[in-house]
Design a protein around this motif. Sequence first.
Motif, PDB file in Angstrom:
ATOM      1  N   TRP A  90       0.818  -1.209   0.000  1.00 14.67           N
ATOM      2  CA  TRP A  90       0.000   0.000   0.000  1.00 14.67           C
ATOM      3  C   TRP A  90       0.858   1.269   0.000  1.00 14.67           C
ATOM      4  O   TRP A  90       0.355   2.372  -0.146  1.00 14.67           O
ATOM      5  CB  TRP A  90      -0.906   0.028   1.251  1.00 14.67           C
ATOM      6  CG  TRP A  90      -2.074  -0.901   1.209  1.00 14.67           C
ATOM      7  CD1 TRP A  90      -2.038  -2.250   0.983  1.00 14.67           C
ATOM      8  CD2 TRP A  90      -3.448  -0.581   1.403  1.00 14.67           C
ATOM      9  NE1 TRP A  90      -3.307  -2.768   1.034  1.00 14.67           N
ATOM     10  CE2 TRP A  90      -4.193  -1.770   1.293  1.00 14.67           C
ATOM     11  CE3 TRP A  90      -4.134   0.597   1.674  1.00 14.67           C
ATOM     12  CZ2 TRP A  90      -5.585  -1.810   1.440  1.00 14.67           C
ATOM     13  CZ3 TRP A  90      -5.511   0.555   1.822  1.00 14.67           C
ATOM     14  CH2 TRP A  90      -6.216  -0.640   1.703  1.00 14.67           C
ATOM     15  N   TYR A 102     -12.407  -1.566  -7.425  1.00 14.08           N
ATOM     16  CA  TYR A 102     -12.839  -0.276  -6.871  1.00 14.08           C
ATOM     17  C   TYR A 102     -13.906   0.402  -7.722  1.00 14.08           C
ATOM     18  O   TYR A 102     -14.588   1.299  -7.256  1.00 14.08           O
ATOM     19  CB  TYR A 102     -11.641   0.667  -6.702  1.00 14.08           C
ATOM     20  CG  TYR A 102     -10.811   0.369  -5.468  1.00 14.08           C
ATOM     21  CD1 TYR A 102     -11.023   1.061  -4.287  1.00 14.08           C
ATOM     22  CD2 TYR A 102      -9.821  -0.602  -5.474  1.00 14.08           C
ATOM     23  CE1 TYR A 102     -10.276   0.799  -3.152  1.00 14.08           C
ATOM     24  CE2 TYR A 102      -9.069  -0.879  -4.354  1.00 14.08           C
ATOM     25  CZ  TYR A 102      -9.305  -0.170  -3.193  1.00 14.08           C
ATOM     26  OH  TYR A 102      -8.569  -0.440  -2.067  1.00 14.08           O
ATOM     27  N   ALA A 114     -13.640   9.583  -5.115  1.00 16.89           N
ATOM     28  CA  ALA A 114     -12.309   9.312  -4.542  1.00 16.89           C
ATOM     29  C   ALA A 114     -12.016   7.811  -4.484  1.00 16.89           C
ATOM     30  O   ALA A 114     -10.885   7.377  -4.704  1.00 16.89           O
ATOM     31  CB  ALA A 114     -12.215   9.920  -3.160  1.00 16.89           C
ATOM     32  N   TYR A 134     -11.894  17.764   4.206  1.00 17.35           N
ATOM     33  CA  TYR A 134     -11.943  16.602   5.099  1.00 17.35           C
ATOM     34  C   TYR A 134     -11.103  16.801   6.361  1.00 17.35           C
ATOM     35  O   TYR A 134     -11.479  16.383   7.440  1.00 17.35           O
ATOM     36  CB  TYR A 134     -11.440  15.350   4.371  1.00 17.35           C
ATOM     37  CG  TYR A 134     -12.511  14.629   3.608  1.00 17.35           C
ATOM     38  CD1 TYR A 134     -13.543  13.982   4.267  1.00 17.35           C
ATOM     39  CD2 TYR A 134     -12.491  14.583   2.223  1.00 17.35           C
ATOM     40  CE1 TYR A 134     -14.525  13.312   3.569  1.00 17.35           C
ATOM     41  CE2 TYR A 134     -13.465  13.909   1.508  1.00 17.35           C
ATOM     42  CZ  TYR A 134     -14.484  13.275   2.189  1.00 17.35           C
ATOM     43  OH  TYR A 134     -15.461  12.620   1.504  1.00 17.35           O
ATOM     44  N   SER A 302     -17.685   4.617  11.231  1.00 19.71           N
ATOM     45  CA  SER A 302     -17.596   5.177  12.593  1.00 19.71           C
ATOM     46  C   SER A 302     -18.626   4.522  13.496  1.00 19.71           C
ATOM     47  O   SER A 302     -18.350   4.266  14.677  1.00 19.71           O
ATOM     48  CB  SER A 302     -17.853   6.681  12.586  1.00 19.71           C
ATOM     49  OG  SER A 302     -16.995   7.306  11.699  1.00 19.71           O
ATOM     50  N   GLU A 434      -5.702   0.444   9.632  1.00 23.23           N
ATOM     51  CA  GLU A 434      -7.149   0.325   9.456  1.00 23.23           C
ATOM     52  C   GLU A 434      -7.707   1.591   8.779  1.00 23.23           C
ATOM     53  O   GLU A 434      -8.768   1.565   8.173  1.00 23.23           O
ATOM     54  CB  GLU A 434      -7.776   0.039  10.830  1.00 23.23           C
ATOM     55  CG  GLU A 434      -9.254  -0.168  10.909  1.00 23.23           C
ATOM     56  CD  GLU A 434      -9.868  -1.105   9.868  1.00 23.23           C
ATOM     57  OE1 GLU A 434      -9.170  -1.907   9.243  1.00 23.23           O
ATOM     58  OE2 GLU A 434     -11.094  -0.997   9.675  1.00 23.23           O
ATOM     59  N   CYS A 443      -7.320   7.212   4.642  1.00 19.06           N
ATOM     60  CA  CYS A 443      -8.704   7.654   4.856  1.00 19.06           C
ATOM     61  C   CYS A 443      -8.755   9.168   4.996  1.00 19.06           C
ATOM     62  O   CYS A 443      -8.088   9.743   5.851  1.00 19.06           O
ATOM     63  CB  CYS A 443      -9.240   6.994   6.125  1.00 19.06           C
ATOM     64  SG  CYS A 443     -10.843   7.639   6.620  1.00 19.06           S
ATOM     65  N   ALA A 449     -13.292  10.971  12.156  1.00 17.29           N
ATOM     66  CA  ALA A 449     -13.588   9.738  12.889  1.00 17.29           C
ATOM     67  C   ALA A 449     -12.931   9.771  14.269  1.00 17.29           C
ATOM     68  O   ALA A 449     -13.550   9.410  15.280  1.00 17.29           O
ATOM     69  CB  ALA A 449     -13.100   8.529  12.097  1.00 17.29           C
ATOM     70  N   GLU A 452     -14.801  11.994  16.631  1.00 11.21           N
ATOM     71  CA  GLU A 452     -16.052  11.334  17.063  1.00 11.21           C
ATOM     72  C   GLU A 452     -15.772  10.332  18.180  1.00 11.21           C
ATOM     73  O   GLU A 452     -16.445  10.306  19.201  1.00 11.21           O
ATOM     74  CB  GLU A 452     -16.689  10.572  15.895  1.00 11.21           C
ATOM     75  CG  GLU A 452     -17.373  11.434  14.874  1.00 11.21           C
ATOM     76  CD  GLU A 452     -17.967  10.586  13.749  1.00 11.21           C
ATOM     77  OE1 GLU A 452     -19.185  10.430  13.713  1.00 11.21           O
ATOM     78  OE2 GLU A 452     -17.203  10.071  12.908  1.00 11.21           O
TER      79      GLU A 452
HETATM   80  C1  HEM Z   1     -13.396   4.386  12.032  1.00  9.16           C
HETATM   81  C2  HEM Z   1     -13.784   4.969  10.916  1.00  9.16           C
HETATM   82  C3  HEM Z   1     -13.144   4.805   9.565  1.00  9.16           C
HETATM   83  C4  HEM Z   1     -12.295   3.846   9.070  1.00  9.16           C
HETATM   84  C5  HEM Z   1     -11.747   2.636   9.801  1.00  9.16           C
HETATM   85  C6  HEM Z   1     -11.985   4.191   7.692  1.00  9.16           C
HETATM   86  C7  HEM Z   1     -11.143   3.459   6.850  1.00  9.16           C
HETATM   87  C8  HEM Z   1     -10.791   3.819   5.563  1.00  9.16           C
HETATM   88  C9  HEM Z   1      -9.898   3.074   4.690  1.00  9.16           C
HETATM   89  C10 HEM Z   1      -9.220   1.759   5.029  1.00  9.16           C
HETATM   90  C11 HEM Z   1      -9.803   3.744   3.528  1.00  9.16           C
HETATM   91  C12 HEM Z   1      -8.932   3.372   2.312  1.00  9.16           C
HETATM   92  C13 HEM Z   1      -9.737   2.710   1.234  1.00  9.16           C
HETATM   93  C14 HEM Z   1      -8.889   2.376   0.040  1.00  9.16           C
HETATM   94  O1  HEM Z   1      -8.493   3.250  -0.698  1.00  9.16           O
HETATM   95  O2  HEM Z   1      -8.639   1.202  -0.190  1.00  9.16           O
HETATM   96  C15 HEM Z   1     -10.641   4.912   3.646  1.00  9.16           C
HETATM   97  C16 HEM Z   1     -10.798   5.838   2.650  1.00  9.16           C
HETATM   98  C17 HEM Z   1     -11.664   6.904   2.728  1.00  9.16           C
HETATM   99  N1  HEM Z   1     -12.408   7.285   3.838  1.00  9.16           N
HETATM  100 FE1  HEM Z   1     -12.461   6.375   5.619  1.00  9.16          FE
HETATM  101  N2  HEM Z   1     -12.663   5.338   7.385  1.00  9.16           N
HETATM  102  C18 HEM Z   1     -13.363   5.759   8.492  1.00  9.16           C
HETATM  103  C19 HEM Z   1     -14.156   6.892   8.603  1.00  9.16           C
HETATM  104  C20 HEM Z   1     -14.344   7.804   7.596  1.00  9.16           C
HETATM  105  C21 HEM Z   1     -15.137   9.009   7.724  1.00  9.16           C
HETATM  106  C22 HEM Z   1     -15.828   9.480   9.019  1.00  9.16           C
HETATM  107  C23 HEM Z   1     -15.117   9.610   6.506  1.00  9.16           C
HETATM  108  C24 HEM Z   1     -15.764  10.899   6.072  1.00  9.16           C
HETATM  109  C25 HEM Z   1     -15.761  11.971   6.842  1.00  9.16           C
HETATM  110  C26 HEM Z   1     -14.302   8.799   5.614  1.00  9.16           C
HETATM  111  C27 HEM Z   1     -14.015   9.099   4.304  1.00  9.16           C
HETATM  112  C28 HEM Z   1     -13.139   8.393   3.492  1.00  9.16           C
HETATM  113  C29 HEM Z   1     -12.850   8.754   2.107  1.00  9.16           C
HETATM  114  C30 HEM Z   1     -13.438   9.909   1.331  1.00  9.16           C
HETATM  115  C31 HEM Z   1     -11.911   7.822   1.633  1.00  9.16           C
HETATM  116  C32 HEM Z   1     -11.291   7.738   0.228  1.00  9.16           C
HETATM  117  C33 HEM Z   1      -9.874   8.258   0.276  1.00  9.16           C
HETATM  118  C34 HEM Z   1      -9.150   8.188  -1.060  1.00  9.16           C
HETATM  119  O3  HEM Z   1      -9.529   7.444  -1.930  1.00  9.16           O
HETATM  120  O4  HEM Z   1      -8.193   8.932  -1.248  1.00  9.16           O
HETATM  121  N3  HEM Z   1     -13.836   7.713   6.311  1.00  9.16           N
HETATM  122  N4  HEM Z   1     -11.234   4.944   4.888  1.00  9.16           N
END
Ligand code: HEM
Length: 497
Positions: A90, A102, A114, A134, A302, A434, A443, A449, A452
């Motif tokens: 990664w 994806y 995204a 963000y 979350s 994670e 993320c 998150a 929160e």
């Molecule tokens: C405990 C809570 C959360 C976890 C464990 C988590 C985990 C992740 C992970 C593993 C990815 C990477 C996915 C990938 O590209 O393969 C990701 C991407 C992302 N997450 Fe979270 N997430 C959480 C909460 C949130 C929240 C609250 C938001 C919005 C406010 C959010 C918005 C996003 C967005 C927009 C991406 C895409 C990023 C990109 O492609 O550049 N996530 N998240």
Amino acid sequence: MQLLTSTASLIGLGLVIFYVIVQRIRDYSRTKHIPGPFWAGWTDLWMIRGQLGGRMCFLLAETNEKYGPIAKIAPRWVVCGDGAELRRIWGVRSAWQRSPWYKGLRFDRNLDNAFSTLDDNAHEALRAKLMPGYGGKDVENLHEQIDKQVAGLVNLLETKYLSTKTKSKPVDLARKVQYFTLDVISALAFGTELGYLAADKDLHDYIHTTESTLPIMLATAFMPTLLATIQSPRLKWLIPDVRNMAGIGSVLGVAHDAVAKRFGDKALVKKDMLGSFVAHGLTKQEAEAETVVQIIAGSDTSATAIRSTLLFIMTNPLVYNRLQAEIDAGIKEGRISSPITDTEARNLPYLQAVIREGLRLWPPATAVLPKISTTDQVVCGVHIPAGTHVAWAPFSFLRNKDTFGEDADMFKPERWLDVDPAKYRAMDQTVMMEFASGSRWECLGKTVAQIELNKTYVELLRRFDFQLVDPTNPWKSYNAAVFIQSDMNVIITKREI
Ligand code: HEM
């Protein structure tokens, strides 16, 4: 004439079957050195069945446990359960890319977001426009907005769901927590919360529809040909938009309305996330695609973190007492305001240990998130042919005994305390994976998150006591890339302090 057409169709069908068989034999021989369940070597159905069966993340961890850190899960798919190797794959300058899987996260058929943007340069350019929003830099009152929703959750429980010594009033905490995270993310995204906590019901039938849609949507992501057909603009007239059919349309509608107000002659200008996206050059269409991502990516994840950590707290009396004692002492000594600030929460060692341990033992983001390379690679010492999808298995690397100790399957926040700094760093780095930390795909909602999580447990546990109605059957939990959870029935009583 009819006979000729039938013969041609039969020959065509025969050729297709022949082609599929040749492909399968070729794929099998290229990966026959990789261990895995027998049928996974020949058909994608093993994996698709796992996805639809509601326990995919556990199935992947069990596969790693049985066959080792690299195991075959479909003819062109392997699962990796080794944290260090996943970090390398990664990593920012690695030879790996997001796989076409994806594309299944393209919630709006017409446009990438995204998640569904595969090309590195396009993805980086998009991230640059999204990050200030963000990260909270451009968002007025980020913390206050979250405080307001925490207060909304407290108010809902206090006014409608308190039990007394003589009267028990069970409440499904899983649902109420989801109302909370939906209101947080919509308040941040649109400047006004959707109003789940105030209505105390599944507005727009959103929860119901996403719960029924996501498992199918994510299963489709494993079938690139079907996916391409569904998403093809040429076949738009022929094939109904499954996302609308299955109900995601209601979310798209809410998002599109919010975005429409920010464009045009009388555009509303606001210092919220959407305002930041617009200010950094997102087009109307791009903003529409992104708002849906925010709601889907930012609410279930979350919510799962909060539910599962509360479940672990409730079922571990020693942890429960110690955390509540830390909170009570902090309040008494003036180290915790009302509501608690993010900085104050970061200075509570046991709370931080509980948060990390909750994310570790029940990771909320469990989709397979596969990466792919155009050249042959070696992972965990095993030759991985070009074009192989490498999925991750958070339930493998987050319960690794070398990293977390022999009791890695236990909820034990104490493992984070009084520990050698190098060991702490290694554990922390692994848990933060994670959030895809340290990668091109980290993320974007991590800050939100974390705020929160930092606030919710303290604000709930300072006021209430929680008790599971049936500890032997604490919730219904279905894994469909994210967790779908309900029936987490608890009794809530007001604390006498
Ligand atoms: C405990 C809570 C959360 C976890 C464990 C988590 C985990 C992740 C992970 C593993 C990815 C990477 C996915 C990938 O590209 O393969 C990701 C991407 C992302 N997450 Fe979270 N997430 C959480 C909460 C949130 C929240 C609250 C938001 C919005 C406010 C959010 C918005 C996003 C967005 C927009 C991406 C895409 C990023 C990109 O492609 O550049 N996530 N998240």
